[in-house]
Every structure is written in C-alpha cells, then in structure tokens.
Design a protein around this motif. Structure first.
Motif, PDB file in Angstrom:
ATOM      1  N   LEU A  14      36.760  20.813  73.690  1.00 32.23           N
ATOM      2  CA  LEU A  14      37.948  21.500  74.201  1.00 32.23           C
ATOM      3  C   LEU A  14      38.065  22.898  73.603  1.00 32.23           C
ATOM      4  CD1 LEU A  14      40.512  18.550  74.056  1.00 32.23           C
ATOM      5  CD2 LEU A  14      39.031  19.245  75.961  1.00 32.23           C
ATOM      6  N   PHE A  15      37.810  23.015  72.298  1.00 29.69           N
ATOM      7  CA  PHE A  15      37.847  24.335  71.664  1.00 29.69           C
ATOM      8  C   PHE A  15      36.753  25.230  72.245  1.00 29.69           C
ATOM      9  CE2 PHE A  15      36.265  27.403  68.639  1.00 29.69           C
ATOM     10  CZ  PHE A  15      37.419  28.071  68.253  1.00 29.69           C
ATOM     11  N   ALA A  16      35.564  24.680  72.431  1.00 31.46           N
ATOM     12  CA  ALA A  16      34.448  25.468  72.944  1.00 31.46           C
ATOM     13  C   ALA A  16      34.754  26.018  74.334  1.00 31.46           C
ATOM     14  CB  ALA A  16      33.180  24.612  72.977  1.00 31.46           C
ATOM     15  N   ASP A  30      45.437  27.337  69.917  1.00 34.01           N
ATOM     16  CA  ASP A  30      46.754  27.082  70.531  1.00 34.01           C
ATOM     17  C   ASP A  30      46.591  26.269  71.822  1.00 34.01           C
ATOM     18  OD1 ASP A  30      48.017  28.468  68.525  1.00 34.01           O
ATOM     19  OD2 ASP A  30      48.262  30.316  69.691  1.00 34.01           O
ATOM     20  N   ALA A  31      45.572  26.611  72.610  1.00 37.95           N
ATOM     21  CA  ALA A  31      45.333  25.900  73.870  1.00 37.95           C
ATOM     22  C   ALA A  31      44.976  24.442  73.603  1.00 37.95           C
ATOM     23  CB  ALA A  31      44.219  26.583  74.662  1.00 37.95           C
ATOM     24  N   VAL A  32      44.183  24.203  72.586  1.00 37.34           N
ATOM     25  CA  VAL A  32      43.806  22.829  72.233  1.00 37.34           C
ATOM     26  C   VAL A  32      45.027  22.054  71.740  1.00 37.34           C
ATOM     27  CG1 VAL A  32      42.442  21.417  70.656  1.00 37.34           C
ATOM     28  CG2 VAL A  32      41.412  23.415  71.742  1.00 37.34           C
ATOM     29  N   GLN A  33      45.874  22.702  70.955  1.00 45.39           N
ATOM     30  CA  GLN A  33      47.085  22.035  70.467  1.00 45.39           C
ATOM     31  C   GLN A  33      48.023  21.679  71.616  1.00 45.39           C
ATOM     32  OE1 GLN A  33      47.745  20.788  67.635  1.00 45.39           O
ATOM     33  NE2 GLN A  33      49.874  20.202  68.035  1.00 45.39           N
ATOM     34  N   GLU A  34      48.176  22.589  72.566  1.00 50.52           N
ATOM     35  CA  GLU A  34      49.019  22.302  73.733  1.00 50.52           C
ATOM     36  C   GLU A  34      48.412  21.168  74.562  1.00 50.52           C
ATOM     37  OE1 GLU A  34      52.043  22.343  76.488  1.00 50.52           O
ATOM     38  OE2 GLU A  34      51.975  23.295  74.509  1.00 50.52           O
ATOM     39  N   THR A  35      47.091  21.118  74.639  1.00 53.38           N
ATOM     40  CA  THR A  35      46.412  20.026  75.350  1.00 53.38           C
ATOM     41  C   THR A  35      46.729  18.687  74.697  1.00 53.38           C
ATOM     42  OG1 THR A  35      44.608  21.511  75.995  1.00 53.38           O
ATOM     43  CG2 THR A  35      44.164  19.154  76.114  1.00 53.38           C
ATOM     44  N   ALA A  55      40.146  19.482  81.986  1.00 49.72           N
ATOM     45  CA  ALA A  55      40.942  20.115  83.032  1.00 49.72           C
ATOM     46  C   ALA A  55      42.224  20.705  82.459  1.00 49.72           C
ATOM     47  CB  ALA A  55      41.271  19.105  84.134  1.00 49.72           C
ATOM     48  N   VAL A  56      42.871  19.963  81.572  1.00 50.41           N
ATOM     49  CA  VAL A  56      44.130  20.438  80.984  1.00 50.41           C
ATOM     50  C   VAL A  56      43.895  21.704  80.164  1.00 50.41           C
ATOM     51  CG1 VAL A  56      45.981  19.914  79.352  1.00 50.41           C
ATOM     52  CG2 VAL A  56      45.227  18.174  80.976  1.00 50.41           C
ATOM     53  N   ARG A  59      43.243  24.717  82.446  1.00 48.28           N
ATOM     54  CA  ARG A  59      44.439  25.265  83.103  1.00 48.28           C
ATOM     55  C   ARG A  59      45.302  26.038  82.112  1.00 48.28           C
ATOM     56  NH1 ARG A  59      44.134  20.300  86.126  1.00 48.28           N
ATOM     57  NH2 ARG A  59      45.489  19.223  84.645  1.00 48.28           N
ATOM     58  N   ILE A  60      45.461  25.494  80.907  1.00 49.76           N
ATOM     59  CA  ILE A  60      46.246  26.200  79.882  1.00 49.76           C
ATOM     60  C   ILE A  60      45.586  27.524  79.535  1.00 49.76           C
ATOM     61  CG2 ILE A  60      46.962  26.118  77.452  1.00 49.76           C
ATOM     62  CD1 ILE A  60      47.255  23.052  77.817  1.00 49.76           C
ATOM     63  N   SER A  61      44.270  27.526  79.398  1.00 57.44           N
ATOM     64  CA  SER A  61      43.540  28.743  79.041  1.00 57.44           C
ATOM     65  C   SER A  61      43.628  29.793  80.142  1.00 57.44           C
ATOM     66  CB  SER A  61      42.072  28.410  78.754  1.00 57.44           C
ATOM     67  OG  SER A  61      41.952  27.557  77.636  1.00 57.44           O
ATOM     68  N   ILE A  62      43.584  29.362  81.395  1.00 53.83           N
ATOM     69  CA  ILE A  62      43.720  30.309  82.502  1.00 53.83           C
ATOM     70  C   ILE A  62      45.079  30.991  82.445  1.00 53.83           C
ATOM     71  CG2 ILE A  62      43.980  30.480  85.016  1.00 53.83           C
ATOM     72  CD1 ILE A  62      41.787  28.354  85.281  1.00 53.83           C
ATOM     73  N   ASP A  63      46.131  30.218  82.176  1.00 56.56           N
ATOM     74  CA  ASP A  63      47.474  30.806  82.076  1.00 56.56           C
ATOM     75  C   ASP A  63      47.544  31.811  80.923  1.00 56.56           C
ATOM     76  OD1 ASP A  63      48.365  29.306  84.204  1.00 56.56           O
ATOM     77  OD2 ASP A  63      49.248  27.725  82.970  1.00 56.56           O
TER      78      ASP A  63
END
Length: 310
Positions: A14-16, A30-35, A55-56, A59-63
């Motif tokens: 997920l981090f990668a 931050d994106a991984v924590q929100e996931t 997928a989660v 989507r968070i990273s795109i935002d």
C-alpha cells in the motif's frame, strides 16, 4: 488471520503504491493510515483483501494528488519527490519494474501524467494489476482504463532515455564520483560528468539553493570541488547511500543531522544530472534535520578563510 494482521501484511504494498502516485513519503504514509481507518470501519469482508485495500489507497492517493497539484504549481523553484531511502515492498517477479519506477527520473516523468493516467500506469505497469481491478480502483470502465494505460505508456516512453546504464557500471562510476568528490579532485570530477550535466536543488524557498541550477561539466565540477573541503573542515560528512534506488548520498552536519540528499542520474558512462533535496520539510523521515542556513554560512566562512590562507 485478523484484520490487523491482514493489513500489516499488505502495508508495504500500500505504501509502495501511494508513494509512486504521490512522490511524497509523508503523504503516502497519510494515505496508508486513512486506508487503515476505512478498512477498520468496513462493514463486510471483501473477497480479496489485497484488491480492496489497493483500490482504497489508490482512490485516496488520487484525491491527494489532485489537491497537491495546486500546491506544486505554487512551489518555489524545482520540485523533486521526497527522497526514499528504502522501498518496503519487494516482489522478485517485478523487481525491474519496481526499481525503475521509484527513481527520481521516473517519478518526475510520472508528474507529467494526469492523476488517472498515473494511477493506471502504476497499478498496471509497476504492480501488474489486471484491468478489472484497476477499473474498480479508479472508478472507470475497463475500456477507458486500457486507453489511459496506452496514453500513459506513450508519455513515459517518450521521456525515457534510449539507453539505460548497466547496474555494475553505474555503481562503479558512482564510487569513482564520490571518491573524487570527497578529495575535491576537480579533474577527476570533470571526467565523470557529461558535457551538459546539470546540478539542480529542491529547496522550496526554505534553504539555500544553487541559483536556478548549475549547468555544464566545468561549472558543476568546480562548484563541487570548491565546496567539499570547507564543508568537511566544519565537520560535515558525505554518507554514500542509495536514494530512490539510485546511487546517491546523505549530507550531514558535525552532529550527524541531515542537511540534504543527493542522487546521481547516470547514463552512457557519465553523470547526466545531480539532483539535491534541501527542503527540510522533505527530509524529516531521513533523520533529525540540520539548520541548513547555519551550515551554508559556516561552509562559506571556512571557504573564505581557506582562500585567505592560500
């Protein structure tokens, strides 16, 4: 296996994904924590935890990427990704793709893509996801994702150098470069630099920088050779490391605090580009950060003293 255990097992992946989409260690974390928060709150268990979490985080990273683009347009000076010292994710079957995709040069090419193109390219070309999974992750049809992949691949291939450096050749040349650098060997440095080499720093307006950049073998070699001796004289050190999978170094002050990172772009038997991250906001994950203004002032004072003594 509990949900927590499943998540921790997939955390490196997920981090990668997030780092390659965002070019930022802090934003990827931050994106991984929100996931994790969304995974913890999910009412049902998906068929594939890997597909769901990927997928989660996508989507968070795109935002995040969409909002970050506005900030990057206002960024002072050149923007480089936050240096990545170690990629936590490893997949022997895709080692070449993983190594190539985390280099500074590749991440800068990814910046040219739209957020959706970038996401599709990373998931498909780097991590080998199927188009059904990618379509779910980015909220587009499989046909649209295939088109995005073709466009992204075309943009990336157009910007890549035609000939990549052999790994052993690159490491050997990098070793010679840092030996010459530490010794202040002007001639040795000049011989290793491409005629049109560029030395560019990302300071974000928060640290001294090399003007808009230093260009050409003569100018770059002279600057490096002149500054290294007074820098070492005030207790500075050059710690040779791999940065974003490429030969590089971490510069530290007399207390061992991080001043900046540096990475070499090596092709055709020469150093083509030297990129340095000086912005302290991008270095805290590497270690305690030095006051770069103080180091710069002390280095220049030592240089003036050395010149007066000569």
């Amino acid at each position: 296996m509990t949900r927590t255990e499943e998540f921790e097992e997939l955390r490196p992946l997920l981090f990668a994904i997030a780092y390659r989409l965002l070019g930022s260690v802090s934003e990827a974390e931050d994106a991984v924590q929100e996931t994790w928060l969304r995974w913890e709150a999910a009412p049902t268990t998906p068929k594939s935890t890997r597909a769901f979490l990927s997928a989660v985080v996508t989507r968070i990273s795109i935002d995040i990427l969409r909002s970050a683009r506005v900030r990057r347009e206002q960024y002072v000076g050149p923007w480089f990704p936050e240096p990545l010292m170690t990629d936590p994710y490893d997949d022997p079957e895709r080692s070449a793709e993983l190594a190539d995709s985390v280099s500074v040069a590749a991440l800068l090419l990814l910046e040219r893509l739209s957020p959706l193109e970038r996401a599709v390219f990373v998931l498909r070309e780097v991590f080998g996801f199927g188009f059904p999974e990618i379509a779910t992750a980015v909220g587009r049809s499989e046909a649209a994702c295939r088109q995005l992949a073709v466009r992204a691949r075309r943009h990336m291939e157009a910007g890549r150098p035609r000939f990549a450096a052999d790994h052993e050749e690159r490491e050997e040349l990098a070793g010679r470069f840092f030996d010459a650098f530490r010794e202040g060997d002007l001639k040795g440095l000049r011989e290793l630099l491409a005629a049109d080499v560029q030395l560019v720093s990302d300071s974000g307006g928060k640290a001294p920088k090399f003007r808009a950049g230093v260009f050409g073998a003569e100018q770059v070699s002279r600057l490096l050779a002149v500054l290294v001796t007074p820098f070492v004289r005030i207790g500075g050190s050059v710690e040779q490391r791999h940065v974003n999978g490429q030969p590089g170094a971490v510069f530290r002050d007399r207390h061992g605090k991080v001043i900046n990172t540096l990475v070499l772009d090596i092709l055709d038997g020469r150093v083509q580009a030297i990129r340095s991250v000086l912005n302290p906001e991008k270095l805290s994950h590497v270690g305690p950060v030095a006051n770069v203004w103080t180091v710069d002032r002390e280095t220049r004072q030592a240089l003036r003293q050395r010149t007066a003594e000569a």
